[in-house]
Design a protein around this motif. Structure first.
Motif, short mmCIF file in Angstrom:
data_model
loop_
_atom_site.label_atom_id
_atom_site.label_comp_id
_atom_site.label_asym_id
_atom_site.label_seq_id
_atom_site.Cartn_x
_atom_site.Cartn_y
_atom_site.Cartn_z
N GLN A 46 88.79 10.55 109.94
CA GLN A 46 88.27 10.95 111.24
C GLN A 46 89.38 11.04 112.39
N TRP A 47 89.46 11.50 113.36
CA TRP A 47 90.54 11.61 114.42
C TRP A 47 90.01 11.47 115.60
N ILE A 48 90.51 10.84 116.70
CA ILE A 48 90.22 10.95 118.16
C ILE A 48 91.56 11.25 118.73
N ALA A 61 102.22 13.57 120.72
CA ALA A 61 101.15 12.45 120.58
C ALA A 61 101.52 11.13 119.77
N ILE A 62 101.08 10.21 120.27
CA ILE A 62 101.45 8.77 119.22
C ILE A 62 100.38 8.83 118.17
N VAL A 63 100.53 8.62 116.90
CA VAL A 63 99.24 8.41 116.12
C VAL A 63 99.09 6.99 115.76
N VAL A 64 97.85 6.36 115.89
CA VAL A 64 97.61 5.19 115.64
C VAL A 64 96.58 5.31 114.23
N ARG A 65 97.06 4.44 113.32
CA ARG A 65 96.24 4.76 111.99
C ARG A 65 95.59 3.21 111.90
N GLY A 70 87.31 14.75 115.61
CA GLY A 70 86.92 15.46 114.53
C GLY A 70 86.84 14.68 113.23
N ASN A 71 86.49 15.62 112.10
CA ASN A 71 86.13 14.74 110.80
C ASN A 71 86.52 15.87 109.83
N ASP A 72 87.36 15.65 108.93
CA ASP A 72 87.80 16.85 108.10
C ASP A 72 87.14 16.53 106.56
N GLY A 73 86.32 15.52 106.52
CA GLY A 73 85.74 14.96 105.25
C GLY A 73 86.43 14.07 104.66
N LYS A 74 87.80 13.78 104.84
CA LYS A 74 88.65 12.73 104.43
C LYS A 74 89.17 11.57 105.37
N ILE A 77 93.39 7.71 114.11
CA ILE A 77 92.92 8.13 112.95
C ILE A 77 92.27 6.92 112.14
N ILE A 78 90.96 7.31 111.62
CA ILE A 78 90.35 6.18 111.00
C ILE A 78 90.06 6.67 109.88
N ASN A 79 90.46 6.08 108.60
CA ASN A 79 90.54 6.35 107.24
C ASN A 79 88.97 6.29 106.73
N ASP A 80 88.06 7.01 107.05
CA ASP A 80 86.59 6.70 106.94
C ASP A 80 85.83 8.04 106.76
#
Length: 218
Positions: free
Chosen positions: A87-89, A202-206, A81-85, A104-107
């Motif tokens: 991206q996440w997989i 889930a475990i979140v990886v930023r 997904g991509n919410d405009g702020k 989560i990718i801050n892009d």
């Protein structure tokens, strides 16, 4: 100044192809958003294949793709997904000892994915041929400009309303086909916004904070 060779190269993408692609893009990129169900078939080296379903949501710069695939009898589910702020997989665990993971990718800039619909194929290939078949436009693109692009892409568009029907990508012995089974316009912003509560285990990886991990439920 454009050379004669350049003029010939440009002419290999017929004007009617560009017109059909443009009308399809305008139809599918509805400001209210798009919800589409698709069947997916992937083949590799003529000895391996997998089938599945994909549900795509898109609205402006936001998107969410949910995929369910069957590989050697095992069902695998992923979400991108991509919410405009950011991206996440989402990758569910494969083994019982593993945990679901969200990267989560801050892009906010959306990168073109392998299964994304591409309405700019006329700019990415040097040659195209179009024919009408079963009430649809079938456009075959060959001779890619970039060596990373597949050798051939076939886009099928419904003639009646210019909605997307099917895309087939072929690169040697590898390829895949996506076929639309249901198209609906109008998507809630809530669906396209990341919410950790959807993935409580889930475990979140930023990736923007040196791979810091935290519980998605926080």
């Amino acid at each position: 100044m454009l050379s004669i060779a350049g003029i010939v190269a440009c002419a290999q993408i017929p004007a009617e192809v560009e017109t059909v692609l443009k009308k399809c893009a305008e139809k599918m990129q509805n400001p209210a958003g798009l919800e589409m169900d698709m069947k997916l078939n992937v083949k590799a080296l003529a000895v391996f294949s997998m089938t599945g379903n994909m549900k795509l949501y898109a609205k402006g710069s936001k998107s969410l793709a949910k995929m369910n695939m069957k590989i050697l009898g095992r069902e695998i589910r992923t979400e991108t997904g991509n919410d405009g702020k950011e991206q996440w997989i989402y990758k569910p665990s494969v083994k019982e000892s593993d945990k679901d993971t969200i990267i989560i990718i801050n892009d906010p800039e959306k990168k073109k994915g392998e299964f994304d619909l591409d309405f700019d194929l006329n700019n990415e290939y040097r040659k195209a041929k179009m024919k009408e078949k079963n009430g649809r436009y079938e456009i075959t693109f060959t001779d890619p400009k970039d060596k990373e692009m597949p050798g051939k892409t076939i886009m099928v568009i419904n003639k009646s309303d210019y909605t997307f029907h099917e895309m087939t990508v072929k690169d040697g012995a590898n390829g895949f086909t996506m076929t639309a089974t249901k198209i609906k316009f109008g998507v809630s912003d809530a669906i396209l916004t990341f919410d950790a509560k959807r993935y409580p285990n889930a475990i979140v990886v930023r990736r923007d904070t040196e791979y810091k991990q935290e519980k998605a439920s926080k």
